[in-house]
Design an enzyme around this catalytic site. Structure first.
Site, mmCIF file in Angstrom:
data_model
loop_
_atom_site.group_PDB
_atom_site.id
_atom_site.type_symbol
_atom_site.label_atom_id
_atom_site.label_comp_id
_atom_site.label_asym_id
_atom_site.label_seq_id
_atom_site.Cartn_x
_atom_site.Cartn_y
_atom_site.Cartn_z
ATOM 1 N N ARG A 46 0.847 -1.209 0.000
ATOM 2 C CA ARG A 46 0.000 0.000 0.000
ATOM 3 C C ARG A 46 0.874 1.247 0.000
ATOM 4 N NH1 ARG A 46 -1.651 2.038 4.694
ATOM 5 N NH2 ARG A 46 -2.334 0.071 5.599
ATOM 6 N N TYR A 98 -14.438 17.911 -16.326
ATOM 7 C CA TYR A 98 -14.976 16.550 -16.372
ATOM 8 C C TYR A 98 -16.076 16.415 -15.299
ATOM 9 C CZ TYR A 98 -15.232 11.587 -15.379
ATOM 10 O OH TYR A 98 -15.693 10.333 -15.135
ATOM 11 N N ASP A 170 -5.161 19.749 -15.370
ATOM 12 C CA ASP A 170 -5.470 18.393 -15.815
ATOM 13 C C ASP A 170 -4.974 18.273 -17.258
ATOM 14 O OD1 ASP A 170 -6.673 16.097 -16.890
ATOM 15 O OD2 ASP A 170 -8.425 16.255 -15.596
ATOM 16 N N LYS A 195 -6.529 7.104 -19.776
ATOM 17 C CA LYS A 195 -6.684 7.601 -21.128
ATOM 18 C C LYS A 195 -5.379 7.423 -21.920
ATOM 19 C CE LYS A 195 -10.793 8.837 -19.657
ATOM 20 N NZ LYS A 195 -10.982 8.576 -18.268
#
Ligand SMILES: Cc1ncc(COP(=O)(O)O)c(C=O)c1O
Length: 379
Positions: A46, A98, A170, A195
Site C-alpha cells: 500500500r 470533467y 489536468d 486515457k
C-alpha cells in the site's frame, strides 16, 4: 534525452537480479525484512512497490516535475490534490470540467467546508475577477472535456504567481507529449492515466505530478493513509503503454485533424469544436502552448434525435464512455460523462443535447470516415 527515449527507458532499467529487459510485476503485498528495521526499501505494497516507483519516475520525467504519485484512478488522484486544502479554502475551476470533478467538488468536498467557483477560464479576466482572499487553488482543464475550450496556461501561470495561488492543470487530453503545463507555471499536474498515458483501455489509473516538496510530502502521506495507490499489474500496464506514447499521439493527432476537417465540411454537422481548426475560438492559444491538437473532437448535430441516430448507427466507432485508447470511442456527454452536471449548467457551458464527443483512435482514418459517413446518412 528526447521524449521517446525517456518514455522507453526512465524507470524501465533491466531487472538487476535476472537481467530481464522488462522488469517483473511485483505481485506481492508484503516484503521480507532481514532484521528488525532492515528492509530493501519496501515493506508493504500500500505504501510503495517497485512497479509504482518505476512508473512514477517515468511520469515525473515526462512532465518535468519534481516527483509523482500514481493512484487507482484519475479521480482518486484529483481527490488527493483537493485534500491539500482546508475548510474555508476557495478554488476556482474551469466551468466545463470533467463531470466527475464537478460531482466530487459540488456534492462531496463542499460538505467539508471547501468552496468552489466555476468560471470560463478561457478568458483570463474571468479568473482574475473570481479570486478572493481565501482563494488557494486554480484548477484548469485544457482543453476542457467535452467542449474543448482552451485556457491560456502562461496567463494562468502568471496569475497564480502574482496572487499566490496553487495552479493545478489536468493534462489528460493532450498528455505530456503535446503539452507540458509545468513549463507555463503549473505547480501540480493531474492525469487520468486511464486515457492516453496507458492508451489501451484496459485499466484505470491516475497520476499527480508535483513541483514542490511540501505538496509531495502531503500527497505521499495521503496516498499511504488512504490506500489509493496503483497496484503492481496496473502500473506495469501503464509503463508498457507509455513506451509507445509518442508514436500513438502522432497518429492520434493526424487522425484527429483529418476527422475534424471532414466533419466541418459535412452538411449534417452544425459545428465542430477542435483546437486544431482555424474556426476554434482559441486556435492561436492552442498553437502557442500545444505541440499538437490531439484527437478529442466535439461536434453538434443540432438535436438529441440527430445525435441518437448517429450513435445508434456507428459500427466501427464504439459507443462508450472514456477516451484516449487506440480504438475510436464516441459518446453523448449530456447523458453519459456529464450527466451528473445539472441541465442548466450544461446548457450554460455548451454541453447541448446534440453534442457528440469523439475520441479518435489510431485505426485507418479512411475506415473511420466511412463509418461516420454511413452513420450520418441516417440523420
Ligand atoms: C479530463 C479528465 N480528467 C479526469 C478524469 C477522471 O479519471 P478516471 O476516470 O481515471 O477516474 C477523466 C475521466 O474521464 C477525464 O476525462
Amino acid at each position: 534525452m528526447g521524449f521517446s527515449t525517456d518514455a522507453i527507458h526512465v524507470g524501465q532499467e533491466a531487472d538487476p537480479s535476472t537481467g530481464a529487459i522488462v522488469a517483473p510485476i511485483y505481485q506481492t503485498s508484503t516484503y521480507l525484512q532481514e532484521a528488525l528495521g532492515k528492509d530493501k526499501g519496501y515493506d508493504y505494497a500500500r505504501t510503495a512497490h517497485p512497479n509504482r516507483r518505476a512508473l512514477e519516475r517515468c511520469i515525473t520525467r515526462l512532465e518535468g516535475g519534481l516527483t509523482s504519485f500514481v493512484f487507482t484512478s484519475g479521480m482518486a488522484g484529483i481527490d488527493a490534490v483537493f485534500r491539500l486544502l482546508r475548510p474555508g479554502d476557495h478554488t476556482i475551476l474551469s466551468d466545463s470540467v470533467y463531470g466527475g470533478v464537478y460531482r466530487l467538488t459540488t456534492q462531496l468536498l463542499v460538505q467539508f467546508g471547501m468552496e468552489f467557483t466555476f468560471v470560463d477560464t478561457s478568458c483570463a479576466k474571468n479568473v482574475a475577477q473570481a479570486i478572493r482572499p481565501s482563494t488557494k487553488m486554480l484548477y484548469i482543464e485544457t482543453p476542457t472535456n467535452p467542449t474543448m475550450l482552451v485556457t491560456d496556461l502562461a496567463a494562468m501561470g502568471s496569475l497564480a504567481r502574482e496572487r499566490n495561488v496553487t495552479l493545478v492543470v489536468d493534462n489528460t487530453f493532450l498528455s505530456p507529449y503535446f503539452q507540458q503545463p509545468i513549463t507555463f507555471g503549473a505547480h501540480i499536474v493531474v492525469h487520468s492515466m486511464t486515457k492516453y498515458l496507458n492508451g489501451h483501455s484496459d485499466m484505470t489509473g491516475g497520476a499527480v505530478i508535483l513541483t514542490r516538496q511540501e505538496d509531495a510530502d502531503k500527497i505521499y502521506f495521503l496516498q499511504r493513509s488512504t490506500g489509493a495507490g496503483l497496484a503492481p499489474m496496473d502500473c506495469f500496464l501503464v509503463s508498457r503503454g507509455i513506451k509507445t506514447l509518442a508514436v500513438r499521439m502522432e497518429r492520434h493527432n493526424q487522425n484527429g485533424m483529418a476527422i475534424a476537417r471532414h466533419l466541418e465540411a459535412h452538411p449534417k454537422v452544425k459545428r465542430v469544436i477542435y483546437p486544431g481548426l482555424a474556426s476554434h475560438p482559441q486556435h492561436e492559444v492552442a498553437k502557442r502552448q500545444q505541440r499538437g491538437f490531439g484527437a478529442m473532437i466535439a461536434f453538434d448535430l443540432g438535436s438529441l434525435a440527430a445525435a441518437r441516430r448517429l450513435l445508434d448507427h456507428v459500427r466501427l466507432c464504439s459507443l462508450a464512455e472514456s477516451l484516449g485508447g487506440v480504438e475510436t470511442l464516441i459518446s453523448h456527454p449530456a447523458s453519459m460523462t456529464h450527466a451528473s452536471i445539472p441541465a442548466e449548467v450544461r446548457a450554460k457551458t455548451g454541453i447541448t443535447e446534440g453534442l457528440v464527443r469523439i475520441s479518435v483512435g489510431i485505426e485507418d482514418v479512411e475506415d473511420l470516415i466511412a463509418d461516420l459517413n454511413q452513420a450520418l446518412d441516417h440523420i
